[in-house]
Design a protein around this motif. Structure first.
Motif, short mmCIF file in Angstrom:
data_model
loop_
_atom_site.label_atom_id
_atom_site.label_comp_id
_atom_site.label_asym_id
_atom_site.label_seq_id
_atom_site.Cartn_x
_atom_site.Cartn_y
_atom_site.Cartn_z
N LYS A 102 0.76 -1.27 0.07
CA LYS A 102 0.08 0.08 0.06
C LYS A 102 0.95 1.26 0.02
N LEU A 103 1.78 1.07 0.80
CA LEU A 103 2.93 2.45 0.76
C LEU A 103 3.59 2.53 -0.54
N ARG A 104 3.94 1.74 -1.21
CA ARG A 104 4.47 1.60 -2.61
C ARG A 104 3.47 2.15 -3.44
N TYR A 105 2.20 1.59 -3.35
CA TYR A 105 1.40 2.45 -4.43
C TYR A 105 1.02 3.67 -4.10
N LEU A 106 0.97 4.16 -2.63
CA LEU A 106 1.06 5.67 -2.22
C LEU A 106 2.24 6.32 -3.08
N LEU A 107 3.17 6.06 -2.79
CA LEU A 107 4.57 6.73 -3.34
C LEU A 107 4.29 6.70 -5.01
N VAL A 141 -4.93 -2.62 -3.86
CA VAL A 141 -3.76 -2.21 -4.29
C VAL A 141 -3.76 -2.86 -5.92
N MET A 142 -3.93 -3.83 -6.27
CA MET A 142 -4.09 -4.38 -7.69
C MET A 142 -4.94 -3.82 -8.47
N ARG A 159 3.41 -1.53 -12.30
CA ARG A 159 3.41 -3.03 -12.84
C ARG A 159 4.19 -3.82 -11.57
N SER A 160 5.19 -3.11 -10.93
CA SER A 160 6.05 -3.84 -9.97
C SER A 160 5.03 -4.12 -8.79
N VAL A 161 4.19 -3.18 -8.48
CA VAL A 161 3.42 -3.36 -7.37
C VAL A 161 2.39 -4.35 -7.46
#
Length: 1026
Positions: free
Chosen positions: A430-435, A513-514, A476-478
């Motif tokens: 979730k934090l990676r998506y946020l960033l 997230v996905m 894509r990585s997320v």
């Protein structure tokens, strides 16, 4: 009236049994005869009132109006009427006495009676009656009379009733501007006098006329904030007895927060700082319970005020010092510990940035360390992400790297049990998506290289890829990482068994997230312009379908998750699957109290998306209609008398404000308009004109309609730097004052041109009736045209409408002008050819643009041509853009009905005047006939388009076609050019297939989508096109 007060009143005990029996049995003729006889014998006016009440129950119009005549005579007589007479007359006139008339008749009569009998037990009932009719003028007079009568009795209730009603009157439209100033000054002086009594008394007794109870002091605060000056309020807040600190000592935190919020609105940061510091000291000194003052709201305002202090370093140092003292208390309360942890986090982010002050070169600064400490304690809590989201969004890029590459991985290594690791991994996702939504993760790239404009204006600092916003490589990585974690949970029975013991199923977060990431990859963006194309025209349909499929698959696993349902309902509306969206929406069971704020999430524009939903066994809008009819059936706020009786003065103010906003709700207008459009679509009968509805009677062009849509139930993973998720999901702009007014005015125009007098209508004087009709029609058309034009040309209107809506309202405005010009130009008048030509050419131009937008997809759909870029045929875009088709139909029918209205007018004039002098000018008729022919041709195209869609959906091969659209074909190669991009998109597709169970796992979902499309098109097939 409210509370069932229209029950038949009992007659006085002194009335004889014979008359009592006749009245009880509704034997009205006998009542009239007996009451008249008793009146002549006893000369008691009460018997005359009984006779009048009985006459008003008869069928004759004259008899029914006798009560109103009697009331009017009482008002003019200036005499004090008998209470029982008033009760009888009010009951007798119940069907004809409107609120405005009550305020001019029975309200003043009741006030007159109370002044003569202030200590009667019926005085309070007179006040209740005035309140139920929302006659604030009479109610205030009665309350003031009662206050004076009982001033020395020790009953303080009447005093605060009088103050409350004086305040309500000072902000009510029932009061003139000049009187508002007088009442505002009066209510302030009344409360200041009561406050002074409290201040000067050593101990306030229950019989004193000071401020004692929390509700009384709350009223004092609110009135001083509303009507007093800033200086007076601040001065009053220094009171040792009535100030916010004194109230906090009594456990009245709401009053303390009212003062804090007032200071914040004025930017009084030094006062906020002092107030919070003193409040926290009360907890440390044991004056108040520690937990009571150790509230995160207090800490947050304390730290914010310190950061705005002139001596910032000293102020923040004191914040930290007090924090340390609270930490030293070592309380075991979980909420206390969490508040302290949040306060530490907030304080760390308020510290001024000093060059070279970071913990080390890796970016692990004190701010990052504090986030890590907080997450280490609360990562497994439901609110963990929301607690730290805004803080993470404030980090510099170096700090982001320190958090994501050092702090969180180290924390993950320290977790030994599987469930903790999975929860933390999902939080990291979730934090990676946020960033990806934060600007600090991107650096600007040269927009022009060697004279060529670059389509990738940024370089991602996390993956070094040239990109646009957001970074597709990171997304894509997320997706792939979230899918791997998801599969890890699904494949591990131990983890699945542990889920019920967790705050939240981590699979929901991973699916969200996905889904959000794939939606961004598909090109879905907020719709910010009225000229934007159809919702999914610029979206990669394959990726969009994959996102919907992932979320739908998760909903089957966790059907009780509200946020997931809301998100999917919106996505299915975008996809054109309104019936399936309704199936997802219905289990939410939106309760009455939140209908106004949540209903727009599904019902806004629903008649233009799927009118077939209105043909169900249960009326689609019944919950909304029932809610508004029950809540607004009376002019007074619902259950207002209960609040007066219990002395809940803050509730009275809140209920009044809520009622006022509800009457001016955009959702209210939306529910009325959507239902009327659907009723017309199926040829149903509209009971009355929209302007005659009780719910719209007080709405005019000056009324500001309010959008109170609540998006709080959505899981918003976006950063504060960008738009929230709901702006990506709507068919068009959200509800607005401009759109609500335009829809209201358009319905009024349609009511006018659709109006047909009853078949048995035979005016006594036809010529006079025709002149009145002509004057009314001309005035109404002129007002509608002026209002429509005014709202359409407001600067904020274009951003409030979709492109089809903008065209529709523009053409309605032009049609009102064209019809007015045609009707006002007779054969004998000079024809305003230039004016009419400009109007009709504008209509043709606007309609041609709307028709072109529709026919381009219609013609492509009929040939089932395949879009080589996105791998779907145009049928997909037609099915997902019924909104345009709906407005093409609505606009064409408005044009046809306008022409028919003018022609019918001309025919009536010809029938009345055979000489033809009063008939309309032939050129005006010709112009409108040309518009009618243009609209008729378009209606035929709409019918053909719906029939072709029905035929295509009835054909075979949809399972394979939809699976190819979702997983295979050109869409699977992505829309981004460049080597390796197809492989990256294939990884996303593979991740989706793993989560949903491949093509086989998607077959059931495909069936539901295609079935929903079919139901939608079937509903359109039932819509009338004439």
């Amino acid at each position: 009236m409210s509370y069932g007060r229209y029950g038949r009143p009992a007659l006085k005990n002194s009335v004889d049994v014979q008359l009592q029996t006749a009245f009880t049995d509704s034997n009205w003729n006998t009542v009239i005869r007996l009451a008249d006889k008793r009146f002549k014998t006893l000369k008691d006016p009460y018997y005359e009132a009984i006779r009048i009440a009985a006459e008003s129950q008869l069928d004759g119009t004259t008899e029914r109006c006798t009560a109103l005549i009697a009331i009017d005579e009482l008002v003019k007589s200036k005499a004090v009427p008998d209470y029982d007479t008033l009760e009888l007359l009010e009951w007798a006139a119940r069907d004809y006495l409107y609120d405005t008339e009550y305020a001019e008749t029975l309200g003043p009569l009741r006030a007159r009676w109370v002044k003569a009998n202030p200590k009667s037990k019926f005085s309070v009932k007179c006040l209740q009656s005035c309140l139920e009719y929302w006659d604030l003028v009479s109610a205030q007079q009665i309350a003031t009379t009662l206050d004076k009568a009982f001033a020395n009795s020790g009953d303080r209730q009447y005093m605060f009733w009088s103050i409350t009603l004086t305040y309500l009157l000072s902000v009510s439209p029932q009061c003139s501007e000049a009187s508002k100033k007088v009442y505002s000054l009066l209510v302030v002086k009344q409360l200041e006098r009561a406050a002074d009594i409290t201040e000067n008394a050593e101990k306030v007794e229950s019989k004193d006329r000071g401020l004692l109870q929390e509700e009384e002091i709350s009223l004092y605060y609110r009135v001083m904030l509303s009507h007093g000056s800033k200086e007076d309020f601040i001065s009053r807040m220094q009171s040792p007895k009535l100030g916010p600190l004194a109230q906090l000592k009594e456990g009245r935190k709401d009053l303390f927060y009212q003062a804090l919020n007032a200071y914040e609105s004025w930017g009084e940061w030094d006062r906020i700082y002092d107030l919070c510091r003193q409040a926290l000291r009360l907890g440390l000194d044991g004056v108040t319970p520690t937990f009571s003052v150790c509230d995160y709201k207090v800490w947050k305002k304390f730290a914010l005020a310190a950061s705005k202090s002139k001596d910032q370093e000293t102020a923040l140092g004191e914040v930290q010092s007090i924090l340390k003292e609270f930490i030293a208390l070592k309380t075991n309360t979980a909420m206390y510990k969490k508040n302290i942890a949040l306060a530490l986090l907030d304080t760390a982010f308020r510290q001024p940035e000093v060059p070279g002050s970071s913990g080390n070169d890796s970016g692990v600064t004190p701010r990052v360390i504090q986030i890590g400490l907080y997450l280490d304690s609360y990562f497994d809590k439901l609110s963990a992400f929301d607690d730290v989201k805004d803080f993470v969004a404030e980090l510099s890029f170096e700090e982001v790297k320190g958090l994501m590459e050092e702090v969180l991985p180290k924390m993950l290594e320290e977790k030994s049990d599987k469930s903790s690791q999975v929860i933390l991994k999902s939080l990291i996702c979730k934090l990676r998506y946020l960033l990806t939504t934060c600007t600090q993760t991107l650096s600007h790239n040269a927009s022009v290289v060697d004279g060529q404009e670059q389509d990738k204006p940024y370089q991602c600092r996390l993956c070094s890829t040239l990109t646009s916003l957001p970074c597709e490589s990171c997304l894509r990585s997320v997706v792939t990482e979230a899918a791997q974690i998801y599969q890890q949970i699904v494949d591990d029975s131990e983890l699945l068994a542990a889920i019920p013991r967790l705050d939240k199923d981590p699979r929901i977060d991973l699916a969200l997230v996905m889904g959000n990431s794939i939606l961004k990859l598909s090109g879905l963006r907020p719709r910010t312009s009225d000229v934007a194309p159809a919702p999914l025209r610029d979206v990669n349909p394959s990726l969009f379908l994959q996102a919907v499929l992932v979320l739908d698959t998760q909903l089957k696993v966790t059907p009780s998750d509200v946020a997931l349902r809301l998100l999917l309902a919106q996505l299915y509306l975008l996809l054109g699957c309104a019936s399936y969206a309704y199936q997802i929406w219905t289990p939410l069971e939106v309760k009455r109290t939140i209908q106004d704020s949540l209903s727009p999430l599904f019902f806004d524009r629903i008649s233009s998306l799927s009118p077939g939903l209105f043909t169900g066994t249960r009326p689609l809008m019944e919950p909304l209609r029932s809610y508004y009819n029950n809540s607004l059936h009376s002019s007074c706020p619902l259950r207002i008398w209960d609040a007066f009786s219990s002395g809940s003065y803050s509730s009275i103010l809140e209920m009044t404000e809520f009622d006022s906003k509800l009457r001016r709700s955009c959702t209210l207008m939306m529910s009325i308009v959507e239902e009327r459009r659907a009723t017309r679509a199926f040829g149903g009968k509209i009971e009355c004109e929209i302007g005659d509805l009780a719910l719209t009677e007080n709405i005019d062009d000056t009324t500001t309609l309010l959008n109170k849509t609540d998006y709080g139930s959505f899981v918003n993973l976006e950063s504060p730097h960008g738009p929230p998720i709901q702006e990506f999901l709507r068919i068009g702009p959200e509800l607005s004052n401009e759109r609500a007014h335009l829809s209201f005015l358009s319905e009024q125009y349609l009511d006018l041109i659709h109006h047909k007098p009853p078949k048995d209508h035979r005016p006594y004087k036809p010529s006079e009736a025709a002149l009145k009709e002509r004057a009314y029609t001309f005035e109404t058309l002129s007002q509608l045209n002026n209002s429509l034009t005014s709202f359409i040309h407001r600067p904020t209107t274009p951003a409030a409408l979709t492109s089809p809506e903008a065209t529709y309202y523009t053409i309605i405005s032009l049609l009102s002008a064209a019809v007015l010009t045609a009707l006002s130009t007779t054969r004998a008048d000079p024809y305003p050819s230039e004016t009419m030509s400009v109007i009709t050419s504008s209509i043709r131009t606007a309609f041609t643009g709307l028709r072109t937008r529709f026919t381009s997809s219609s013609s492509s759909s009929s040939s089932s041509s395949t879009n080589s870029t996105n791998g779907v045929d145009e049928t997909f875009y037609s099915l997902t853009d019924m909104h345009t088709l709906s407005h093409v139909r609505e606009t064409a029918l408005a044009m046809r009905h306008s022409a028919a209205f003018v022609q019918a007018w001309n025919d009536r004039e010809l029938a009345r005047d055979r000489s033809g002098k009063s008939t309309l000018h032939k050129d005006g008729l010709a112009e409108l006939k040309a518009l009618d022919a243009m609209a008729a041709k378009t209606i035929t195209e709409v019918k053909g388009h719906i029939q072709k869609l029905k035929e295509q959906l009835g054909g075979g091969g949809w399972l394979d076609k939809m699976l190819d659209w979702t997983f295979g074909g050109a869409a699977a190669e992505g829309t981004t050019e460049g080597e390796g991009e197809g492989e990256k998109t294939a990884k996303v597709r593979k991740a989706v297939e793993d989560v949903v169970g491949g093509r086989e796992g998607a077959e059931e979902w495909v069936g539901k989508v295609v079935e929903s499309w079919g139901q939608g098109v079937k509903g359109w097939g039932l819509v009338r096109m004439e």
